[in-house]
Design an enzyme around this catalytic site. Structure first.
Site, PDB file in Angstrom:
ATOM      1  CD  GLU A 238      -2.825  -1.416   2.259  1.00 26.79           C
ATOM      2  OE1 GLU A 238      -2.202  -1.629   3.329  1.00 26.79           O
ATOM      3  OE2 GLU A 238      -4.062  -1.429   2.176  1.00 26.79           O
TER       4      GLU A 238
ATOM      5  CD  GLU B 196      -3.350  -6.750   4.033  1.00 24.63           C
ATOM      6  OE1 GLU B 196      -3.380  -7.571   3.086  1.00 24.63           O
ATOM      7  OE2 GLU B 196      -2.667  -5.713   4.013  1.00 24.63           O
TER       8      GLU B 196
HETATM    9  N1  COA Z   1       3.720  -7.280  12.437  1.00 22.83           N
HETATM   10  C1  COA Z   1       4.365  -7.546  13.583  1.00 22.83           C
HETATM   11  N2  COA Z   1       5.351  -8.417  13.694  1.00 22.83           N
HETATM   12  C2  COA Z   1       5.693  -9.080  12.584  1.00 22.83           C
HETATM   13  C3  COA Z   1       5.067  -8.864  11.351  1.00 22.83           C
HETATM   14  C4  COA Z   1       4.033  -7.917  11.306  1.00 22.83           C
HETATM   15  N3  COA Z   1       3.401  -7.637  10.167  1.00 22.83           N
HETATM   16  N4  COA Z   1       5.626  -9.665  10.438  1.00 22.83           N
HETATM   17  C5  COA Z   1       6.577 -10.345  11.069  1.00 22.83           C
HETATM   18  N5  COA Z   1       6.626  -9.988  12.361  1.00 22.83           N
HETATM   19  C6  COA Z   1       7.563 -10.478  13.380  1.00 22.83           C
HETATM   20  C7  COA Z   1       7.283 -11.919  13.756  1.00 22.83           C
HETATM   21  O1  COA Z   1       6.334 -11.997  14.800  1.00 22.83           O
HETATM   22  C8  COA Z   1       8.643 -12.396  14.177  1.00 22.83           C
HETATM   23  O2  COA Z   1       8.866 -11.940  15.485  1.00 22.83           O
HETATM   24  P1  COA Z   1       9.666 -12.858  16.548  1.00 22.83           P
HETATM   25  O3  COA Z   1      11.009 -13.105  15.921  1.00 22.83           O
HETATM   26  O4  COA Z   1       9.697 -12.018  17.769  1.00 22.83           O
HETATM   27  O5  COA Z   1       8.862 -14.101  16.699  1.00 22.83           O
HETATM   28  C9  COA Z   1       9.595 -11.622  13.271  1.00 22.83           C
HETATM   29  O6  COA Z   1       8.840 -10.494  12.797  1.00 22.83           O
HETATM   30  C10 COA Z   1      10.082 -12.389  12.073  1.00 22.83           C
HETATM   31  O7  COA Z   1       8.967 -12.953  11.406  1.00 22.83           O
HETATM   32  P2  COA Z   1       8.997 -14.451  10.909  1.00 22.83           P
HETATM   33  O8  COA Z   1       7.643 -14.769  10.380  1.00 22.83           O
HETATM   34  O9  COA Z   1       9.542 -15.312  11.979  1.00 22.83           O
HETATM   35  O10 COA Z   1      10.097 -14.352   9.749  1.00 22.83           O
HETATM   36  P3  COA Z   1      10.072 -14.940   8.303  1.00 22.83           P
HETATM   37  O11 COA Z   1      11.324 -14.462   7.669  1.00 22.83           O
HETATM   38  O12 COA Z   1       9.774 -16.399   8.328  1.00 22.83           O
HETATM   39  O13 COA Z   1       8.845 -14.248   7.549  1.00 22.83           O
HETATM   40  C11 COA Z   1       7.376 -12.476   6.826  1.00 22.83           C
HETATM   41  C12 COA Z   1       8.789 -12.858   7.356  1.00 22.83           C
HETATM   42  C13 COA Z   1       7.308 -10.980   6.763  1.00 22.83           C
HETATM   43  C14 COA Z   1       7.171 -13.084   5.446  1.00 22.83           C
HETATM   44  C15 COA Z   1       6.311 -13.068   7.781  1.00 22.83           C
HETATM   45  O14 COA Z   1       6.627 -12.684   9.088  1.00 22.83           O
HETATM   46  C16 COA Z   1       4.914 -12.604   7.502  1.00 22.83           C
HETATM   47  O15 COA Z   1       4.237 -13.144   6.648  1.00 22.83           O
HETATM   48  N6  COA Z   1       4.456 -11.605   8.275  1.00 22.83           N
HETATM   49  C17 COA Z   1       3.097 -11.149   8.215  1.00 22.83           C
HETATM   50  C18 COA Z   1       2.926 -10.174   7.109  1.00 22.83           C
HETATM   51  C19 COA Z   1       1.514  -9.665   7.114  1.00 22.83           C
HETATM   52  O16 COA Z   1       0.568 -10.385   7.329  1.00 22.83           O
HETATM   53  N7  COA Z   1       1.402  -8.382   6.820  1.00 22.83           N
HETATM   54  C20 COA Z   1       0.135  -7.754   6.718  1.00 22.83           C
HETATM   55  C21 COA Z   1      -0.299  -7.322   8.059  1.00 22.83           C
HETATM   56  S1  COA Z   1      -1.915  -6.628   7.962  1.00 22.83           S
END
Ligand code: COA
Length: 643
Positions: free
Chosen positions: A106, A126
């Site tokens: 976004e 989302e």
């Molecule tokens: N908000 C808050 N914390 C987040 C986050 C988010 N959108 N995305 C990742 N984190 C945090 C995780 O909780 C994790 O924290 P921790 O190490 O304390 O447990 C850390 O960031 C790393 O994330 P992780 O998922 O373990 O790493 P990854 O490399 O396997 O994957 C992403 C990274 C970004 C692909 C994955 O975290 C993800 O899909 N995040 C959600 C994205 C999302 O849904 N965004 C839209 C939100 S409306």
């Protein structure tokens, strides 16, 4: 507190650099800092344009999910900022890499130019949190790539690769150095003075053909009312097609607010954090790293050993597979090659890649060839004398520091660990089914924390969700499943049919399991039930209400979960929810059995368990759950002091 975003001046070019580790999520504080940096750019008329980029491993990976629970949370500050970025009179470009998700997309959509690194991924996840993109994603994305493609991205939640994003027009160009290319593009746009591309001013390119897709989305949403995000997405995309941008913005904003408070979204956010918490191993020294795993051994070429070998080869890890029987090795080889060939025929894998993966698995009859393995998965059949014999051999053969993982479903991992002579390096592993996404990692009394960490980390490399369990009969998942199965049998004895029971379990109005207990656990037959009822003098009832079936299936399982927590078999309540959502088809939008119990209310659960206990003498309410219910507390919030 260091700033999470700042404006850097590079001559006459502004660079807005976001730095909020680990994934540059948009916490409210980060948004404040980005807004301040953008204001500094707006105020400095000597700058010809702006590049928005990120420090660390990725461009913004979305809104900060943790902040969604704050009562003061609002998308308004970020959305206002996006409007200002888009309205800027000077060109703004986004330099994209890593996982550009949700709010990251976004933010990029508000810029005039988007340049990405090949290998970057883009997605609107989302929906997987029961939400819709709340920062104009439902309005700007269809205006850029069309309603059809936007609907697939937003309703499906899956991310796409950079070449697809490029083909769709989501990014303008791919570049090996997106930062440099974005700088160049901004300069070029500033010099040319060409009109800046503001997506809010466009109409979706396929608006005329969008009606059928919108109708289909609405019909799908009506069939799945337990996932309200689907209807909200359909309504917001409808607004993007039929209404001015500002009205679409209002539709999206009110839908987002409603979804944020919806039970499904709260449950899905709980699962998101529970899955990540499950990877944390208590007792690890500061900075502990998992042990290196380059070479894996698998002992036993049965179904489990074969599936594990495929999973490792798919993750590019070489495997030595040992079995005393030539026939078993040949069967495993055939199964591995068949699986890879299927992937090739589906276009998911090239012939060359399949051959490479197949070559990573080597079969042998000699246990001595496991001497180089960093970890050995013992997958021989569930027979204690055999397991003890094999454990003893592995204890001798395996190199120092190698981990020995015994695949046990019900056997005592501590006895097997003792037989290896190196119990610190030994643990159990148990998959609810070899093809499912769950791996329970069983910690013996002496298992080293870093050995657990290594296997939990390895599980995620092969695409499995790992949860650590203590030693008990069935560990977390199967122990609860046994209670579930027992009550399924009892309900059939009482007169319910397997169809009725499965119907209640699978109906989203009650639980919404992927598969009911008869399908999942037993091939139960009514005739059998009638015969047994007669033999035991159980009076079968003419009809059993659905509510009773629901309560008797779910509440004893929750009771068992409380016992599992009280005994320390599971470290955290969320671990139990992860076991059931990842491995047993429990709907993630319910949050798992523990979260669901809290949503129902522990008082109600305990009262109903007491009610059934008065009718039957084999029910006993967990003292922990009774105590929490009396205090009005949630089981999900319960913490062991040690953690
Ligand atoms: N908000 C808050 N914390 C987040 C986050 C988010 N959108 N995305 C990742 N984190 C945090 C995780 O909780 C994790 O924290 P921790 O190490 O304390 O447990 C850390 O960031 C790393 O994330 P992780 O998922 O373990 O790493 P990854 O490399 O396997 O994957 C992403 C990274 C970004 C692909 C994955 O975290 C993800 O899909 N995040 C959600 C994205 C999302 O849904 N965004 C839209 C939100 S409306």
């Amino acid at each position: 507190m260091p700033k999470r975003a700042e404006l850097i001046r590079e001559g006459d070019l502004g660079v807005l650099r976001i730095d909020n580790p680990p994934v540059n999520a948009l916490s409210p504080e980060t948004v404040v800092d980005i807004a301040a940096a953008f204001e500094a750019f707006e105020a400095d008329q000597s700058l010809v344009g702006l590049v928005i980029e990120c420090a660390g491993r990725t461009f913004v990976a979305g809104g900060d999910i943790a902040s969604f629970d704050q009562p003061s949370f609002s998308t308004a500050p970020f959305n206002t900022l996006l409007a200002r970025i888009e309205a800027a009179g000077r060109p703004v470009a986004a330099a994209l890499f890593g996982t550009v998700l949700g709010g990251g997309v976004e933010l990029a959509l508000a810029c005039h130019i988007r340049i990405a690194l090949p290998g970057a991924r883009f997605g609107m996840p989302e929906i997987t949190l029961g939400l819709l993109p709340g920062s104009l994603g439902t309005q700007r994305l269809p205006r850029l790539i069309g309603v059809e493609a936007a609907a697939v991205m937003i309703s499906g939640g899956k991310s796409i690769a950079s070449d697809e994003a490029h083909a769709l027009g989501l990014v303008d160009a791919l570049a090996d150095n997106p930062g440099a290319a974005a700088r160049e593009a901004v300069r070029h746009a500033a010099e040319s003075g060409a009109p800046l591309r503001r997506l809010s001013a466009l109409s979706p390119p396929d608006a005329a053909a969008a009606e059928a897709r919108l109708a289909q989305m609405k019909a799908d949403a009506a069939r799945r009312p337990h996932l309200p995000a689907l209807a909200a997405i359909a309504a917001s995309l409808d607004a993007a097609v039929h209404r001015p941008f500002a009205e679409g913005e209002a539709v999206e904003a009110s839908a987002f607010r409603a979804l944020l408070a919806s039970p499904a979204s709260r449950a899905l956010r709980h699962v998101f954090f529970a899955e990540r918490a499950a990877r944390r191993i208590p007792g690890l020294p500061e900075g502990a790293r998992p042990r290196g795993v380059l070479q894996v051994g698998v002992l036993g070429a049965g179904e489990m050993g074969t599936e594990m070998s495929i999973a490792f080869a798919n993750a590019n890890i070489s495997v030595t597979m040992v079995d005393a029987a030539d026939a078993a090795l040949a069967r495993a080889r055939a199964a591995i090659d068949e699986t890879l060939a299927t992937e090739v025929s589906r276009g998911r894998l090239s012939e060359a890649e399949a051959a490479l993966r197949s070559g990573l698995v080597r079969g042998t009859k000699h246990v001595s060839e496991l001497a180089d393995a960093d970890i050995v998965f013992e997958a021989v059949s569930e027979d204690m004398p055999l397991k003890l014999d094999v454990a003893c051999k592995l204890g001798v053969v395996c190199k120092a520091g190698a981990i020995i993982a015994t695949s046990a479903s019900t056997l005592d991992v501590n006895r097997i660990a003792a037989a290896t002579g190196r119990p610190r390096d030994c643990l159990g592993v148990n998959a609810s089914s070899p093809t499912h996404g769950l791996l329970e990692v069983v910690r013996g009394a002496e298992t080293a924390a870093d050995a657990l960490q290594t296997v939990v980390h390895l599980a995620s490399r092969i695409g499995k969700t790992a949860v650590v369990s203590g030693v008990c009969h069935g560990f977390i998942g199967a122990r609860m499943a046994e209670v579930y199965a027992r009550e399924n049998d009892a309900l059939q004895l009482d007169g319910a049919t397997p169809e009725q029971i499965d119907g209640v379990a699978e109906n989203p109005q009650w639980i919404g399991m992927k598969m009911g207990p008869s399908g999942m656990l037993t091939a139960a037959r009514t005739a059998l039930a009638i015969e047994l009822a007669g033999r035991h003098g159980v009076a079968r009832r003419a009809s059993i209400p659905d509510r009773e079936i629901f309560e008797r299936l779910l509440y004893p399982m929750i009771n068992e979960a409380a016992e599992i927590l009280a005994e320390g078999i599971a470290w955290r309540p969320g671990d139990i929810d992860v076991v059931w959502t990842a491995g047993y088809g429990f709907p993630a939008w319910r949050g798992g059995p523990v979260f669901m119990a809290d949503e129902i209310g522990l008082r109600e659960v305990v009262a109903r368990l007491d009610h059934y206990a008065r009718l039957r003498n084999d029910w006993r309410v967990s003292p922990l759950m009774r105590r929490l219910a009396e205090r009005g507390e949630r089981l999900s919030d319960w913490r062991r002091d040690k953690i």
